[in-house]
Design a protein around this motif. Sequence first.
Motif, PDB file in Angstrom:
ATOM      1  N   ARG A  33       0.806  -1.216   0.000  1.00 36.69           N
ATOM      2  CA  ARG A  33       0.000   0.000   0.000  1.00 36.69           C
ATOM      3  C   ARG A  33       0.837   1.263   0.000  1.00 36.69           C
ATOM      4  O   ARG A  33       0.316   2.352  -0.206  1.00 36.69           O
ATOM      5  CB  ARG A  33      -0.943   0.011   1.209  1.00 36.69           C
ATOM      6  CG  ARG A  33      -2.016  -1.061   1.120  1.00 36.69           C
ATOM      7  CD  ARG A  33      -2.930  -1.002   2.317  1.00 36.69           C
ATOM      8  NE  ARG A  33      -3.516   0.304   2.491  1.00 36.69           N
ATOM      9  CZ  ARG A  33      -4.810   0.574   2.383  1.00 36.69           C
ATOM     10  NH1 ARG A  33      -5.638  -0.385   2.089  1.00 36.69           N
ATOM     11  NH2 ARG A  33      -5.263   1.781   2.594  1.00 36.69           N
ATOM     12  N   GLY A  34       2.114   1.117   0.277  1.00 33.17           N
ATOM     13  CA  GLY A  34       2.981   2.287   0.341  1.00 33.17           C
ATOM     14  C   GLY A  34       2.676   3.164   1.536  1.00 33.17           C
ATOM     15  O   GLY A  34       2.853   4.386   1.484  1.00 33.17           O
ATOM     16  N   GLU A  35       2.235   2.551   2.620  1.00 33.74           N
ATOM     17  CA  GLU A  35       1.890   3.282   3.842  1.00 33.74           C
ATOM     18  C   GLU A  35       2.842   2.859   4.958  1.00 33.74           C
ATOM     19  O   GLU A  35       2.750   1.741   5.475  1.00 33.74           O
ATOM     20  CB  GLU A  35       0.440   3.005   4.231  1.00 33.74           C
ATOM     21  CG  GLU A  35      -0.555   3.475   3.190  1.00 33.74           C
ATOM     22  CD  GLU A  35      -1.986   3.097   3.525  1.00 33.74           C
ATOM     23  OE1 GLU A  35      -2.233   2.484   4.585  1.00 33.74           O
ATOM     24  OE2 GLU A  35      -2.862   3.419   2.709  1.00 33.74           O
ATOM     25  N   PRO A  36       3.745   3.751   5.372  1.00 31.91           N
ATOM     26  CA  PRO A  36       4.750   3.389   6.373  1.00 31.91           C
ATOM     27  C   PRO A  36       4.181   3.123   7.770  1.00 31.91           C
ATOM     28  O   PRO A  36       4.845   2.492   8.588  1.00 31.91           O
ATOM     29  CB  PRO A  36       5.691   4.588   6.391  1.00 31.91           C
ATOM     30  CG  PRO A  36       4.892   5.719   5.838  1.00 31.91           C
ATOM     31  CD  PRO A  36       3.905   5.114   4.883  1.00 31.91           C
ATOM     32  N   GLY A  37       2.980   3.564   8.033  1.00 31.52           N
ATOM     33  CA  GLY A  37       2.377   3.315   9.345  1.00 31.52           C
ATOM     34  C   GLY A  37       2.232   1.832   9.647  1.00 31.52           C
ATOM     35  O   GLY A  37       2.307   1.410  10.809  1.00 31.52           O
ATOM     36  N   TRP A  38       2.054   1.033   8.623  1.00 28.75           N
ATOM     37  CA  TRP A  38       1.918  -0.407   8.808  1.00 28.75           C
ATOM     38  C   TRP A  38       3.241  -1.031   9.235  1.00 28.75           C
ATOM     39  O   TRP A  38       3.255  -2.028   9.964  1.00 28.75           O
ATOM     40  CB  TRP A  38       1.383  -1.066   7.538  1.00 28.75           C
ATOM     41  CG  TRP A  38      -0.027  -0.674   7.286  1.00 28.75           C
ATOM     42  CD1 TRP A  38      -0.474   0.319   6.463  1.00 28.75           C
ATOM     43  CD2 TRP A  38      -1.195  -1.227   7.901  1.00 28.75           C
ATOM     44  NE1 TRP A  38      -1.839   0.401   6.528  1.00 28.75           N
ATOM     45  CE2 TRP A  38      -2.304  -0.533   7.398  1.00 28.75           C
ATOM     46  CE3 TRP A  38      -1.397  -2.238   8.826  1.00 28.75           C
ATOM     47  CZ2 TRP A  38      -3.605  -0.827   7.785  1.00 28.75           C
ATOM     48  CZ3 TRP A  38      -2.694  -2.544   9.215  1.00 28.75           C
ATOM     49  CH2 TRP A  38      -3.774  -1.834   8.702  1.00 28.75           C
ATOM     50  N   ARG A  39       4.338  -0.453   8.772  1.00 27.26           N
ATOM     51  CA  ARG A  39       5.650  -0.949   9.200  1.00 27.26           C
ATOM     52  C   ARG A  39       5.808  -0.764  10.705  1.00 27.26           C
ATOM     53  O   ARG A  39       6.322  -1.636  11.399  1.00 27.26           O
ATOM     54  CB  ARG A  39       6.752  -0.203   8.455  1.00 27.26           C
ATOM     55  CG  ARG A  39       8.133  -0.655   8.864  1.00 27.26           C
ATOM     56  CD  ARG A  39       9.191  -0.053   7.951  1.00 27.26           C
ATOM     57  NE  ARG A  39      10.490  -0.467   8.395  1.00 27.26           N
ATOM     58  CZ  ARG A  39      11.347   0.328   9.022  1.00 27.26           C
ATOM     59  NH1 ARG A  39      11.038   1.582   9.257  1.00 27.26           N
ATOM     60  NH2 ARG A  39      12.531  -0.120   9.407  1.00 27.26           N
ATOM     61  N   TRP A  40       5.354   0.397  11.186  1.00 27.39           N
ATOM     62  CA  TRP A  40       5.424   0.651  12.626  1.00 27.39           C
ATOM     63  C   TRP A  40       4.552  -0.332  13.399  1.00 27.39           C
ATOM     64  O   TRP A  40       4.928  -0.759  14.491  1.00 27.39           O
ATOM     65  CB  TRP A  40       5.042   2.096  12.942  1.00 27.39           C
ATOM     66  CG  TRP A  40       6.095   3.059  12.503  1.00 27.39           C
ATOM     67  CD1 TRP A  40       6.019   3.946  11.463  1.00 27.39           C
ATOM     68  CD2 TRP A  40       7.396   3.203  13.049  1.00 27.39           C
ATOM     69  NE1 TRP A  40       7.193   4.625  11.333  1.00 27.39           N
ATOM     70  CE2 TRP A  40       8.072   4.188  12.294  1.00 27.39           C
ATOM     71  CE3 TRP A  40       8.070   2.593  14.099  1.00 27.39           C
ATOM     72  CZ2 TRP A  40       9.371   4.584  12.570  1.00 27.39           C
ATOM     73  CZ3 TRP A  40       9.377   2.983  14.364  1.00 27.39           C
ATOM     74  CH2 TRP A  40      10.006   3.968  13.609  1.00 27.39           C
TER      75      TRP A  40
END
Length: 104
Positions: A33-40
Amino acid sequence: MHALSLPTWWIHIASVLEWVAAIAAVQRFGLQRGEPGWRWLSLAMLPALVSAMAACTWHLFDNPPELKGLVVFQAASTLVGNVTLAIAAWNLLRLQRLSLRAPR
């Protein structure tokens, strides 16, 4: 190893493996998704994994009183895991709300 039955061991080990798979799935989802919040969020899942592994280690050695400190460590890592997961979830919500407000 006698403290837990074989089916209980199976559940413990399967739960740890499922948690590892969930961490990988959350990480992959965020990358797609290109959403860095998920990495966190996936990083915030790590203390809970450490907690589960500490509990399994304690059971592996038949719950000895000498390893009581491991139980305290497991409880502390559960607390840290719950807090980090809550923060990561709040961050995801915050990022989603910001992206909804952004002009397109």
